[in-house]
Design an enzyme around this catalytic site. Structure first.
Site, PDB file in Angstrom:
ATOM      1  N   ALA A 162       0.809  -1.221   0.000  1.00  0.00           N
ATOM      2  CA  ALA A 162       0.000   0.000   0.000  1.00  0.00           C
ATOM      3  C   ALA A 162       0.843   1.272   0.000  1.00  0.00           C
ATOM      4  CB  ALA A 162      -0.924  -0.018   1.214  1.00  0.00           C
TER       5      ALA A 162
ATOM      6  N   THR B  74       0.581   5.560  -1.567  1.00  0.00           N
ATOM      7  CA  THR B  74       0.157   6.681  -0.708  1.00  0.00           C
ATOM      8  C   THR B  74       0.448   8.028  -1.374  1.00  0.00           C
ATOM      9  OG1 THR B  74       2.242   6.547   0.527  1.00  0.00           O
ATOM     10  CG2 THR B  74       0.346   5.441   1.511  1.00  0.00           C
TER      11      THR B  74
ATOM     12  N   PHE C 192      -3.053   0.907   5.114  1.00  0.00           N
ATOM     13  CA  PHE C 192      -3.901   0.382   6.187  1.00  0.00           C
ATOM     14  C   PHE C 192      -3.409   0.807   7.562  1.00  0.00           C
ATOM     15  CE2 PHE C 192      -6.068  -3.590   4.185  1.00  0.00           C
ATOM     16  CZ  PHE C 192      -6.963  -2.742   3.568  1.00  0.00           C
TER      17      PHE C 192
ATOM     18  N   ILE D  25      -4.546  -3.373  -4.810  1.00  0.00           N
ATOM     19  CA  ILE D  25      -5.745  -3.721  -5.581  1.00  0.00           C
ATOM     20  C   ILE D  25      -6.146  -2.565  -6.493  1.00  0.00           C
ATOM     21  CG2 ILE D  25      -6.603  -5.301  -3.802  1.00  0.00           C
ATOM     22  CD1 ILE D  25      -8.318  -2.943  -2.760  1.00  0.00           C
TER      23      ILE D  25
ATOM     24  N   HIS E  56      -3.578 -10.026  -4.389  1.00  0.00           N
ATOM     25  CA  HIS E  56      -4.770  -9.763  -3.576  1.00  0.00           C
ATOM     26  C   HIS E  56      -5.944  -9.285  -4.427  1.00  0.00           C
ATOM     27  CE1 HIS E  56      -2.278  -9.271   0.393  1.00  0.00           C
ATOM     28  NE2 HIS E  56      -2.476 -10.532   0.057  1.00  0.00           N
TER      29      HIS E  56
ATOM     30  N   CYS F  21     -20.529 -18.812  -9.727  1.00  0.00           N
ATOM     31  CA  CYS F  21     -20.915 -19.479 -10.979  1.00  0.00           C
ATOM     32  C   CYS F  21     -20.044 -19.021 -12.141  1.00  0.00           C
ATOM     33  CB  CYS F  21     -22.376 -19.169 -11.284  1.00  0.00           C
ATOM     34  SG  CYS F  21     -22.658 -17.421 -11.637  1.00  0.00           S
TER      35      CYS F  21
ATOM     36  N   CYS G 291     -25.963 -11.975  -7.708  1.00  0.00           N
ATOM     37  CA  CYS G 291     -25.536 -12.430  -9.032  1.00  0.00           C
ATOM     38  C   CYS G 291     -26.744 -12.597  -9.958  1.00  0.00           C
ATOM     39  CB  CYS G 291     -24.790 -13.764  -8.900  1.00  0.00           C
ATOM     40  SG  CYS G 291     -24.361 -14.496 -10.488  1.00  0.00           S
TER      41      CYS G 291
HETATM   42  P1  NAD Z   1       0.416  -1.657   5.181  1.00  0.00           P
HETATM   43  O1  NAD Z   1      -0.569  -0.535   5.368  1.00  0.00           O
HETATM   44  O2  NAD Z   1       0.423  -2.756   6.158  1.00  0.00           O
HETATM   45  O3  NAD Z   1       1.890  -1.029   5.164  1.00  0.00           O
HETATM   46  C1  NAD Z   1       2.206   0.042   4.340  1.00  0.00           C
HETATM   47  C2  NAD Z   1       3.649   0.420   4.615  1.00  0.00           C
HETATM   48  O4  NAD Z   1       4.010   1.392   3.673  1.00  0.00           O
HETATM   49  C3  NAD Z   1       3.867   1.009   6.020  1.00  0.00           C
HETATM   50  O5  NAD Z   1       4.842   0.253   6.696  1.00  0.00           O
HETATM   51  C4  NAD Z   1       4.329   2.448   5.748  1.00  0.00           C
HETATM   52  O6  NAD Z   1       5.417   2.796   6.573  1.00  0.00           O
HETATM   53  C5  NAD Z   1       4.796   2.370   4.317  1.00  0.00           C
HETATM   54  N1  NAD Z   1       4.591   3.598   3.535  1.00  0.00           N
HETATM   55  C6  NAD Z   1       3.513   4.401   3.481  1.00  0.00           C
HETATM   56  N2  NAD Z   1       3.690   5.375   2.588  1.00  0.00           N
HETATM   57  C7  NAD Z   1       4.936   5.193   2.067  1.00  0.00           C
HETATM   58  C8  NAD Z   1       5.705   5.869   1.093  1.00  0.00           C
HETATM   59  N3  NAD Z   1       5.244   6.956   0.441  1.00  0.00           N
HETATM   60  N4  NAD Z   1       6.942   5.395   0.797  1.00  0.00           N
HETATM   61  C9  NAD Z   1       7.428   4.314   1.443  1.00  0.00           C
HETATM   62  N5  NAD Z   1       6.750   3.615   2.377  1.00  0.00           N
HETATM   63  C10 NAD Z   1       5.513   4.063   2.664  1.00  0.00           C
HETATM   64  O7  NAD Z   1       0.242  -2.190   3.710  1.00  0.00           O
HETATM   65  P2  NAD Z   1       0.626  -3.601   3.049  1.00  0.00           P
HETATM   66  O8  NAD Z   1       1.892  -4.113   3.606  1.00  0.00           O
HETATM   67  O9  NAD Z   1       0.465  -3.424   1.586  1.00  0.00           O
HETATM   68  O10 NAD Z   1      -0.494  -4.620   3.568  1.00  0.00           O
HETATM   69  C11 NAD Z   1      -1.824  -4.240   3.665  1.00  0.00           C
HETATM   70  C12 NAD Z   1      -2.817  -4.900   2.731  1.00  0.00           C
HETATM   71  O11 NAD Z   1      -3.724  -3.871   2.409  1.00  0.00           O
HETATM   72  C13 NAD Z   1      -2.289  -5.363   1.422  1.00  0.00           C
HETATM   73  O12 NAD Z   1      -2.653  -6.647   1.310  1.00  0.00           O
HETATM   74  C14 NAD Z   1      -3.028  -4.545   0.342  1.00  0.00           C
HETATM   75  O13 NAD Z   1      -3.752  -5.459  -0.458  1.00  0.00           O
HETATM   76  C15 NAD Z   1      -4.080  -3.792   1.042  1.00  0.00           C
HETATM   77  N6  NAD Z   1      -4.188  -2.360   0.695  1.00  0.00           N
HETATM   78  C16 NAD Z   1      -4.058  -1.966  -0.611  1.00  0.00           C
HETATM   79  C17 NAD Z   1      -4.137  -0.624  -0.937  1.00  0.00           C
HETATM   80  C18 NAD Z   1      -3.988  -0.231  -2.382  1.00  0.00           C
HETATM   81  O14 NAD Z   1      -4.324  -1.011  -3.275  1.00  0.00           O
HETATM   82  N7  NAD Z   1      -3.447   0.953  -2.685  1.00  0.00           N
HETATM   83  C19 NAD Z   1      -4.347   0.347   0.048  1.00  0.00           C
HETATM   84  C20 NAD Z   1      -4.493  -0.097   1.392  1.00  0.00           C
HETATM   85  C21 NAD Z   1      -4.388  -1.461   1.698  1.00  0.00           C
END
Ligand code: NAD
Length: 261
Positions: free
Chosen positions: A22, A26, A33, A101, A117, A138, A160
């Protein structure tokens, strides 16, 4: 110093793979999350389990609401996505394994993207009685807009049209079985690469977080680029705590500068 070390790793590698979470999105305005202000501060994580989705109409309703908010924001790829797409276009990066995602790697131009995911742009039938976290639909799938149009038309919990089963975004919820095909592809890529960049992931969600360790065990060098420390830091070759877009941009620039000197 550490960016220079990453540049060295990039220069020495011809089969790079990325493993993203994720944090890579950002900078595109999508909260992660676990950081402050992240998704878990606004929604209850317990609602994101597969079983709760099936058992509660309220959870399904909240889930559609969250998806609607997500899509309405129309996030765009950022520097980190673009750097990875460029490395692939140059033939240096084999592919991206993503926990995300949001589809932003593909929007940036990445072609080999393994979504372990699932993705938010599709919905799928998961059947009426799925058991053990395994969807039992289905085969009906549709674009996310299909569900949004039904909800806008007054159907708060669209089912569905083919079999009457539950319809769910094509993402993997907690307690839901991982998709076999993408996990196999991810394992193969982890074995094939000579450098794996784990970017923007807390590396707390397993089995996904085991992939960088698999790459390490198969002989690749592993670099973690993350804003915060992770529990896997001690097991990899290099850790850079910083912003993904900045670190990647600077490292690739340094690697390219050095290589043409
Ligand atoms: P996580 O929220 O657990 O961890 C995100 C990590 O990214 C944190 O440790 C944080 O320090 C770091 N971070 C945040 N911004 C950053 C940046 N600009 N540069 C570098 N590091 C940065 O997320 P995860 O490990 O991906 O696990 C959470 C689950 O949530 C995943 O399975 C994912 O599918 C899902 N998710 C996806 C999205 C998306 O699709 N964008 C968003 C939220 C959560």
């Amino acid at each position: 110093m550490t960016v220079a070390e990453l540049a060295e790793h990039l220069r020495a590698s011809s089969r790079i793979a990325a493993f993203t979470g994720a944090g890579v999105s950002t900078e595109s305005g999508i909260p992660d999350f676990r950081s402050p202000g992240g998704v878990w501060t606004r929604y209850d994580p317990r609602d994101f389990t597969f079983d709760r989705y099936i058992s509660s109409a309220e959870v399904r309703h909240n889930s559609w609401k969250m998806r609607e908010e997500f899509m309405a924001a129309m996030p765009q790829p950022n520097r980190a996505h673009r750097v990875l797409a460029d490395l692939e276009a140059e033939g240096r990066l084999l592919g991206v394994i993503t926990q995300n995602i949001d589809g932003l790697h593909q929007d940036a131009g990445s072609r080999n993207v393994i979504e372990i995911h699932g993705n938010v742009r599709e919905v799928q039938c998961i059947g009426l009685f799925p058991k053990h976290g395994i969807p039992d639909g289905c085969g009906f799938t549709a674009h996310h807009d299909w569900a949004m149009e039904r909800i806008a038309g007054g159907d708060a919990d669209p089912d569905c049209p083919s079999c009457g089963g539950y319809v769910k975004t094509a993402t993997v919820s907690f307690g839901q079985a991982m998709p076999e095909g993408p996990m196999e592809q991810a394992s193969l890529l982890a074995e094939e690469c000579d450098l794996l960049l784990a970017i923007g992931s807390s590396l707390e969600v397993f089995p996904a977080a085991g992939i960088p360790l698999d790459a390490k065990a198969a002989g690749a060098r592993v670099v973690i680029i993350n804003r915060d420390p992770t529990d896997l830091d001690a097991f990899v070759d290099l850790v850079i705590n910083g912003e993904a877009g900045t670190v990647l941009t600077e490292a690739v620039r340094a690697a390219n500068t050095t290589s043409t000197d």
